[in-house]
Design an enzyme around this catalytic site. Structure first.
Site, PDB file in Angstrom:
ATOM      1  N   ARG A   1      45.193  45.555  33.615  1.00 55.09           N
ATOM      2  CA  ARG A   1      45.050  45.272  32.189  1.00 55.09           C
ATOM      3  C   ARG A   1      45.070  43.776  31.839  1.00 55.09           C
ATOM      4  O   ARG A   1      44.258  43.347  31.006  1.00 55.09           O
ATOM      5  CB  ARG A   1      46.097  46.037  31.371  1.00 55.09           C
ATOM      6  CG  ARG A   1      46.052  47.562  31.580  1.00 55.09           C
ATOM      7  CD  ARG A   1      46.867  48.352  30.567  1.00 55.09           C
ATOM      8  NE  ARG A   1      46.280  48.247  29.248  1.00 55.09           N
ATOM      9  CZ  ARG A   1      46.702  47.442  28.307  1.00 55.09           C
ATOM     10  NH1 ARG A   1      47.771  46.693  28.502  1.00 55.09           N
ATOM     11  NH2 ARG A   1      46.085  47.371  27.163  1.00 55.09           N
TER      12      ARG A   1
ATOM     13  N   CYS B   1      43.007  37.301  45.931  1.00 51.09           N
ATOM     14  CA  CYS B   1      42.334  36.015  46.068  1.00 51.09           C
ATOM     15  C   CYS B   1      41.350  35.730  44.946  1.00 51.09           C
ATOM     16  O   CYS B   1      40.149  35.558  45.189  1.00 51.09           O
ATOM     17  CB  CYS B   1      41.641  35.956  47.413  1.00 51.09           C
ATOM     18  SG  CYS B   1      42.844  36.141  48.724  1.00 51.09           S
TER      19      CYS B   1
ATOM     20  N   GLY C   1      44.367  56.629  19.914  1.00 51.97           N
ATOM     21  CA  GLY C   1      44.215  55.220  19.551  1.00 51.97           C
ATOM     22  C   GLY C   1      45.430  54.509  19.014  1.00 51.97           C
ATOM     23  O   GLY C   1      45.426  53.279  18.907  1.00 51.97           O
TER      24      GLY C   1
ATOM     25  N   TYR D   1      41.749  42.772  30.008  1.00 54.57           N
ATOM     26  CA  TYR D   1      41.828  42.675  28.543  1.00 54.57           C
ATOM     27  C   TYR D   1      42.751  41.555  28.088  1.00 54.57           C
ATOM     28  O   TYR D   1      43.168  41.556  26.920  1.00 54.57           O
ATOM     29  CB  TYR D   1      42.358  43.993  27.935  1.00 54.57           C
ATOM     30  CG  TYR D   1      41.845  45.263  28.562  1.00 54.57           C
ATOM     31  CD1 TYR D   1      40.505  45.629  28.446  1.00 54.57           C
ATOM     32  CD2 TYR D   1      42.702  46.096  29.264  1.00 54.57           C
ATOM     33  CE1 TYR D   1      40.051  46.803  29.026  1.00 54.57           C
ATOM     34  CE2 TYR D   1      42.252  47.280  29.833  1.00 54.57           C
ATOM     35  CZ  TYR D   1      40.927  47.620  29.711  1.00 54.57           C
ATOM     36  OH  TYR D   1      40.480  48.781  30.276  1.00 54.57           O
TER      37      TYR D   1
END
Ligand code: LLP
Length: 419
Positions: free
Chosen positions: A314, A343, A240, A318
């Protein structure tokens, strides 16, 4: 620190000009620096040098490329896996089975069986029923499975909601207040040696406070379990730790993290296990791309690159920031949107971003793409699957081929009744 630097006005990966890789292999392509991977593996380990009994398992999901895993295996890392596919990769990379930890919220019985057959070191069980199933499978094999119970500490990791895992409402682990009862019910299960607990509260954490809070809760749980007569020898603290995606972003260093861990786990008297992913490989990779067109926009021009959301998901998933840098910057700057050819409007890497001025044909990179980059790629819009290259000094090797749309098409068929 990474090894993607400007030399004589152009970007290199270690001693290899990125332009040469683009010329030889084509774009888009992921480029990894072996020296950066090795450095991060060492720095993370050094941060934890105060920990007496230490187990490091690289989170394979962050970058499962075989060559990347081999670098980590050579650096003495085991693997944190979440599927049978990752098990096969970790073994193929030469990781010792005993150093492999199997996490994951939905392991199938078949995967548990395969993991035991391979002789992996530990299973992190996510629910009571899984513990019983694992015990039964192991007992049938005449073995005892080493396991820990993943606990959900109900701590807000303060990261993006889609990569937070430690809040009570998330699907991961057993609620911490129920952990003692579940532990007690599983403790005598034949075929199971439940020897500790695990947590992982989320990814890309930019402060240590949530981790420290979670570790404190785990420390109290360990004391409580011991008071009830259980033998606790292992605690898995997960992964993490975040990395800087923006040039000015400040995140805790592995040394800061290690100091906090030493403080928070003082007196636990267990083997401490870690599952770092992004902090090892994030800054060790870039996505090298070429500008196809610069299209005038109503507000800002659209820099249309040949990489897209299917290659690096990503930003679309996010709202992640990846720095965009020209391979041969001129010093001029422009404000632009950076988009791919796919597209949908979600195929946007950046909006109104201040970037090096680029023109059609120029090469550029998205930085910090070594973690959760290539592994999350798809072939959406029938685009090729993006290749991967590893650099070491002045050498490079293609460590994953570009998979052509024709190859993917070749695995499809029209049913006989439609022919
Ligand atoms: N251990 C477990 C149980 C995990 O679920 C994860 C990541 C890790 C370790 C490694 O975490 P790290 O050290 O890399 O933060 N695709 C998302 C990230 C998903 C993380 C999933 N679990 C992204 O691109 O940001």
């Amino acid at each position: 620190m990474d090894h993607f630097t400007l030399r004589g006005g152009e970007l290199y990966c270690e001693d290899m000009p990125l332009a040469r890789i683009a010329a030889d292999v084509g774009t888009p392509v992921y480029v990894y620096s072996q020296a950066t991977l090795e450095r991060h593996a060492d720095v993370f380990r050094a941060g934890l040098s105060d920990i007496e009994r230490l187990h490091l398992a690289f989170a394979v999901k962050s970058n499962p490329n075989l060559a990347v895993l081999r670098v980590l295996a050579n650096a003495g890392y085991g693997a944190d896996i979440v599927s049978g596919g990752e098990l096969a990769r970790a073994l193929a990379a030469g990781m010792a089975p005993a150093d492999i930890v199997f996490s994951g919220v939905g392991k199938t019985r078949g995967e548990l069986e395969a993991a035991l057959a391979a002789g992996i070191g530990q299973v992190n069980i996510e629910l009571e029923e899984e513990g019983r199933a694992l015990g039964a499978i192991a007992a049938a094999r005449g073995e005892t499975a080493q396991a820990v119970l993943r606990v959900n500490p109900d701590v807000d990791a303060g990261t993006h909601a889609k990569i937070s895992t430690g809040k009570a409402e998330n699907k991961f682990g057993v609620p911490i207040d129920q952990a003692p009862a579940i532990f007690a019910r599983l403790a005598g299960t034949p075929g199971l040696n439940l020897r500790g607990v695990a947590i992982h509260i989320g990814s890309q954490l930019s402060t240590l406070a949530p981790l420290e809070a979670a570790y404190a809760r785990i420390g109290r749980l360990v004391a409580e379990l011991r008071a009830s007569g259980h033998t606790i020898t292992h605690v898995d603290l997960g992964g993490g730790l975040g990395v800087p995606y923006r040039p000015d972003e400040v995140v805790p260093s592995p040394a800061d993290y290690g100091a906090m861990v030493a403080r928070a786990t003082q007196g636990w008297d267990v083997e401490l296990m870690f599952e770092p992913g992004r902090v090892i490989c994030g800054n060790a990779g870039v996505l090298l791309t070429q500008v196809i067109w610069v299209k005038p926009g109503v507000v800002h021009p659209h820099v249309i690159v040949d990489a897209a959301m299917n290659d690096l998901a990503r930003p679309a998933l996010y709202d992640a920031w990846h720095d965009f840098v020209a391979v041969r910057p001129t010093g001029a700057r422009m404000i632009a949107n950076i988009v791919g050819p796919v597209c949908e409007s979600g195929d946007t890497f950046a909006t109104a971003r201040d970037i090096d001025t680029v023109e059609s044909g120029d090469l550029a990179i998205f930085r910090t793409a070594g973690a959760y980059g290539a592994t999350m790629a798809s072939t959406y819009n029938s685009r090729p699957l993006v290749p991967e290259v590893m650099v070491s000094g002045d050498r490079y090797a293609v460590v994953a081929d570009r998979i052509a749309p024709a190859t993917i098409l070749g695995a499809e068929r029209v049913p006989e009744w439609l022919a």
